[in-house]
Design a protein around this motif. Structure first.
Motif, PDB file in Angstrom:
ATOM      1  N   ILE A 150      36.720  47.935  42.829  1.00  0.00           N
ATOM      2  CA  ILE A 150      36.260  46.560  43.060  1.00  0.00           C
ATOM      3  C   ILE A 150      37.153  45.606  42.277  1.00  0.00           C
ATOM      4  N   ARG A 151      38.042  44.920  42.954  1.00  0.00           N
ATOM      5  CA  ARG A 151      38.982  44.017  42.281  1.00  0.00           C
ATOM      6  C   ARG A 151      38.255  42.791  41.724  1.00  0.00           C
ATOM      7  N   GLY A 152      38.430  42.560  40.417  1.00  0.00           N
ATOM      8  CA  GLY A 152      37.822  41.425  39.750  1.00  0.00           C
ATOM      9  C   GLY A 152      36.564  41.749  38.982  1.00  0.00           C
ATOM     10  N   VAL A 153      36.052  42.981  39.088  1.00  0.00           N
ATOM     11  CA  VAL A 153      34.750  43.307  38.509  1.00  0.00           C
ATOM     12  C   VAL A 153      34.830  43.545  37.000  1.00  0.00           C
ATOM     13  N   GLY A 154      35.999  43.937  36.486  1.00  0.00           N
ATOM     14  CA  GLY A 154      36.137  44.245  35.067  1.00  0.00           C
ATOM     15  C   GLY A 154      36.456  45.709  34.853  1.00  0.00           C
ATOM     16  N   ASN A 155      36.677  46.085  33.589  1.00  0.00           N
ATOM     17  CA  ASN A 155      37.075  47.448  33.243  1.00  0.00           C
ATOM     18  C   ASN A 155      35.868  48.316  32.929  1.00  0.00           C
ATOM     19  N   THR A 156      35.599  49.297  33.782  1.00  0.00           N
ATOM     20  CA  THR A 156      34.528  50.281  33.580  1.00  0.00           C
ATOM     21  C   THR A 156      33.240  49.601  33.134  1.00  0.00           C
ATOM     22  N   ILE A 157      32.661  48.810  34.015  1.00  0.00           N
ATOM     23  CA  ILE A 157      31.464  48.052  33.651  1.00  0.00           C
ATOM     24  C   ILE A 157      30.185  48.831  33.908  1.00  0.00           C
ATOM     25  N   ASP A 158      30.272  49.960  34.631  1.00  0.00           N
ATOM     26  CA  ASP A 158      29.070  50.761  34.893  1.00  0.00           C
ATOM     27  C   ASP A 158      29.494  52.140  35.363  1.00  0.00           C
ATOM     28  N   ALA A 181      32.831  55.527  38.190  1.00  0.00           N
ATOM     29  CA  ALA A 181      32.880  54.283  37.426  1.00  0.00           C
ATOM     30  C   ALA A 181      33.051  53.088  38.354  1.00  0.00           C
ATOM     31  N   VAL A 182      32.536  51.946  37.920  1.00  0.00           N
ATOM     32  CA  VAL A 182      32.774  50.666  38.592  1.00  0.00           C
ATOM     33  C   VAL A 182      33.913  50.008  37.825  1.00  0.00           C
ATOM     34  N   ASP A 183      35.079  49.864  38.455  1.00  0.00           N
ATOM     35  CA  ASP A 183      36.261  49.477  37.698  1.00  0.00           C
ATOM     36  C   ASP A 183      37.244  48.696  38.562  1.00  0.00           C
TER      37      ASP A 183
END
Length: 422
Positions: A319-327, A312-314
């Motif tokens: 990645i700080r600042g990217v959002g919660n589970t965006i991909d 997950a991208v989280d």
């Protein structure tokens, strides 16, 4: 002249080492420990009365002690007697406070307030046994308990047991849009812990769990079930190499952690899959108050074309600042690098600032390795942060980070947490 000086130096070194090696340890004393049992310290260290004094062994024992959750700092002293033929050795210990409450505050996937509260004792019974539990509210209620006793049977062999009932709202990325599912994972895990030495450790065991996906809202796909409940099991193997030198909040050296899992299902129609990733971490001191920290994660999983891909991208993972589970993806390359600088350093308190850059890319489910170079999958987020550190409480680091994306369709945000990000 130079060869003479060279060999003279070698003879002096050998002579000095010989004198040191001829000293016999008469007694090993432990001082400074109040909650950590003296018998436990002697159990996990190698030095024993009757041994010849060995500076390498002493340094190894101190390095091992510094890695224990109950100990913030350790040192040794040697007291010679009987014309240096005998010696008493003292291991001095500065203990951590180890009964630690923790709280993480974040936003849920529908931008509502979410949090996790927990309590952990890292030195239960004075034996460095970790006993803990948590309650989480993230749209739904969750909880978990864990016991970790790495030296239960000997200085090398231990055991860990973990149970959790975790329920979250998870975004699922479909070709015609996104959907929200209620996801529940109830699991029990049993791991054997083996420590070859203080640098090399492995964990291996089995996890039995039930996954339950229930459709809430959003896009639908006839090939993606709206309800799914399945019993699964996984075999887990972890290898950890820890070559870090610890000095309070400062770290230096290299660490590598390999995590491999093989997952299968009680439902024969569901495919088995494997997932593995390796975290490479490197730290170096910069001047008296600086620390440069780096983490590189390389991960791959079976390349199934599924909306429930494992990487997950989280915000809270990579990645700080990217959002919660965006991909999600079936492969990941992530690099986190940051410079930490101590602004205030008192007897028990440290204020630390940091500048960071988090970047990464993912392989799409069913995609190929070219996905890693696709601009749609690339995220780069520089940012700043601050740390409030208590030097006498284990892992008592409250962090606040702000990340601002500079790649396509970027976002920005604040991330809170306990402990260093990596």
């Amino acid at each position: 002249m130079k060869p003479i000086l060279k060999y003279s130096g070698i003879l002096i070194l050998l002579f000095s080492t010989g004198i040191f090696a001829q000293s016999t340890v008469v007694e090993l004393k432990i001082q400074g420990n109040k909650r950590t049992k003296t018998s436990f310290v002697k159990k996990v260290t190698r030095l024993e009365p009757g041994m010849l004094l060995d500076s390498v062994l002493l340094e190894d024992d101190i390095a091992r002690l510094k890695r224990l959750p109950s100990i913030s700092h350790a040192y040794y002293q040697v007291f010679y007697k009987d014309k240096q033929k005998k010696a008493d050795v003292v291991y001095g210990i500065e203990e951590n406070f180890t009964l630690i409450p923790f709280a993480n505050i974040f936003t849920s996937n529908n931008d509502e307030f979410a949090f996790r509260l927990g309590l952990q004792e890292f030195n239960f019974l004075g034996q460095n046994v970790t006993l803990g539990g948590f309650y989480q509210y993230d749209i739904f209620n969750s909880f978990g308990i864990n016991v970790r006793a790495p030296y239960l049977f000997s200085k090398h062999l231990g055991l860990a047991i973990n149970y959790q009932d975790l329920t979250t709202q998870e975004p699922v990325f479909l070709e015609n849009g996104n959907a929200d599912y209620r996801y529940n994972n109830e699991s029990i895990e049993l791991l054997a812990l083996y420590e070859f030495n203080y640098k090399h450790r492995i964990e291996f065991g089995v996890n039995f769990f039930t996954e339950d996906y229930q459709y809430i809202s959003g896009a639908t796909d006839p090939n993606v079930p709206q309800s799914l409940n399945v019993d699964k099991y996984l075999y887990k193997f972890i290898y950890n190499y820890d070559g870090i030198e610890y000095y309070y909040q400062y770290l230096s050296g290299f660490r590598s952690t390999l995590n491999f899992q093989y997952v299968n299902s009680a439902n024969p129609t569901l495919p088995e899959f494997a997932i593995g990733f390796n975290d490479f971490s490197y730290f170096t001191r910069v001047g008296k108050r600086g620390n440069w920290a780096n983490r590189l994660r390389l991960g791959l999983a079976s390349n199934l074309n599924t909306p429930f891909a494992p990487f997950a991208v989280d915000n809270n993972l990579n990645i700080r600042g990217v959002g919660n589970t965006i991909d999600r993806g079936t492969g990941a390359i992530v690099l986190n690098t940051e410079y930490r600088h101590t602004l205030v350093d008192k007897d028990w308190f440290v204020l630390q600032g940091n500048l960071f850059v988090d970047g990464g890319s993912w392989r799409n489910p069913g995609g190929d390795f070219g996905d890693f170079a696709d601009n749609q999958n690339l995220r780069v987020y520089p940012g700043i942060g601050i740390r409030f550190i208590h030097k006498r409480i284990f892992n008592a680091i409250f962090r606040i980070d702000y990340g601002h994306g500079i790649t396509k369709d970027a976002t920005r945000g604040v991330v809170f947490g306990i402990g260093q990000y990596f």
